[in-house]
Design a protein around this motif. Sequence first.
Motif, PDB file in Angstrom:
ATOM      1  N   UNK A  48       0.836  -1.200   0.000  1.00  0.00           N
ATOM      2  CA  UNK A  48       0.000   0.000   0.000  1.00  0.00           C
ATOM      3  C   UNK A  48       0.874   1.255   0.000  1.00  0.00           C
ATOM      4  N   UNK A  49       0.567   2.164  -0.920  1.00  0.00           N
ATOM      5  CA  UNK A  49       1.285   3.431  -1.038  1.00  0.00           C
ATOM      6  C   UNK A  49       0.296   4.581  -0.889  1.00  0.00           C
ATOM      7  N   UNK A  50       0.650   5.587  -0.115  1.00  0.00           N
ATOM      8  CA  UNK A  50      -0.205   6.762   0.036  1.00  0.00           C
ATOM      9  C   UNK A  50      -0.144   7.596  -1.248  1.00  0.00           C
ATOM     10  N   UNK A  51      -1.113   8.490  -1.456  1.00  0.00           N
ATOM     11  CA  UNK A  51      -1.082   9.348  -2.651  1.00  0.00           C
ATOM     12  C   UNK A  51       0.146  10.268  -2.695  1.00  0.00           C
ATOM     13  N   UNK A  52       0.787  10.468  -1.545  1.00  0.00           N
ATOM     14  CA  UNK A  52       1.967  11.332  -1.478  1.00  0.00           C
ATOM     15  C   UNK A  52       3.269  10.530  -1.577  1.00  0.00           C
ATOM     16  N   UNK A  53       3.182   9.232  -1.754  1.00  0.00           N
ATOM     17  CA  UNK A  53       4.394   8.411  -1.750  1.00  0.00           C
ATOM     18  C   UNK A  53       5.346   8.888  -2.848  1.00  0.00           C
ATOM     19  N   UNK A  54       6.618   9.123  -2.499  1.00  0.00           N
ATOM     20  CA  UNK A  54       7.549   9.705  -3.475  1.00  0.00           C
ATOM     21  C   UNK A  54       7.908   8.802  -4.648  1.00  0.00           C
ATOM     22  N   UNK A  55       7.544   7.520  -4.611  1.00  0.00           N
ATOM     23  CA  UNK A  55       7.926   6.622  -5.698  1.00  0.00           C
ATOM     24  C   UNK A  55       6.810   6.330  -6.700  1.00  0.00           C
ATOM     25  N   UNK A  56       5.676   6.989  -6.558  1.00  0.00           N
ATOM     26  CA  UNK A  56       4.582   6.740  -7.495  1.00  0.00           C
ATOM     27  C   UNK A  56       4.981   7.057  -8.943  1.00  0.00           C
ATOM     28  N   UNK A  57       5.680   8.156  -9.141  1.00  0.00           N
ATOM     29  CA  UNK A  57       6.114   8.518 -10.509  1.00  0.00           C
ATOM     30  C   UNK A  57       7.095   7.471 -11.046  1.00  0.00           C
ATOM     31  N   UNK A  58       8.014   7.032 -10.199  1.00  0.00           N
ATOM     32  CA  UNK A  58       8.983   6.018 -10.617  1.00  0.00           C
ATOM     33  C   UNK A  58       8.265   4.732 -11.050  1.00  0.00           C
TER      34      UNK A  58
END
Length: 198
Positions: A48-58
């Motif tokens: 689970x990743x939050x909407x602010x997780x820094x790796x979403x773009x990656x």
Amino acid sequence: MTTTPATLATPIGRVMLHNVRLSFPNLFEPSIVGDDPKAKPRYSAMLILTPEHPQLKEINDKMVAVSKEKWAAKAEAVYKGLKTSDKLALHDGDTKAQYDGLGGNFFISAASQESARPTVIDRNKAPLTAKDGKPYAGCYVNVHIDLWAQDNGFGKRINAQLRGVQFLRDGDAFAAGRPADIDEFQEVTEGADAVDFA
């Protein structure tokens, strides 16, 4: 004359996820998930990743790269179709909001075959077993995954292979999550105490 073996190239979809929340962990024994009669036992976890997780773009960039590597000139159209039909590795948690921790977040369902048990370690890299009681559903972990493109009789998708999980820190356990700690029990002695608990 000795020769040095060629170094294997790192897969284009390899990602080390940091500080993600673990759900539905199946890390120590392979099992069948779902009700597909053709399904084979496997190791799996939901990350689970939050909407602010820094790796979403990656993650999104890696999925696009994997798509281009697999489908070349058709990649853009195929990727758009996979995204529309929710067949990418990264999913909207609101589609499974009935489960703890998913609503308002994103998640990746990662799995590995029965023959490829993921590495499971503690913060200090010491191996963990099921008896250690961690990682558990609701804790935070670092996770190695490989994003890869599927194109076979089961259809087209971008999946995530589960390679390894490192326990990072405690979190509120999800339902049916962490086993009870030994300190949560009282000592039972013979006689009256034993009867009280019968």
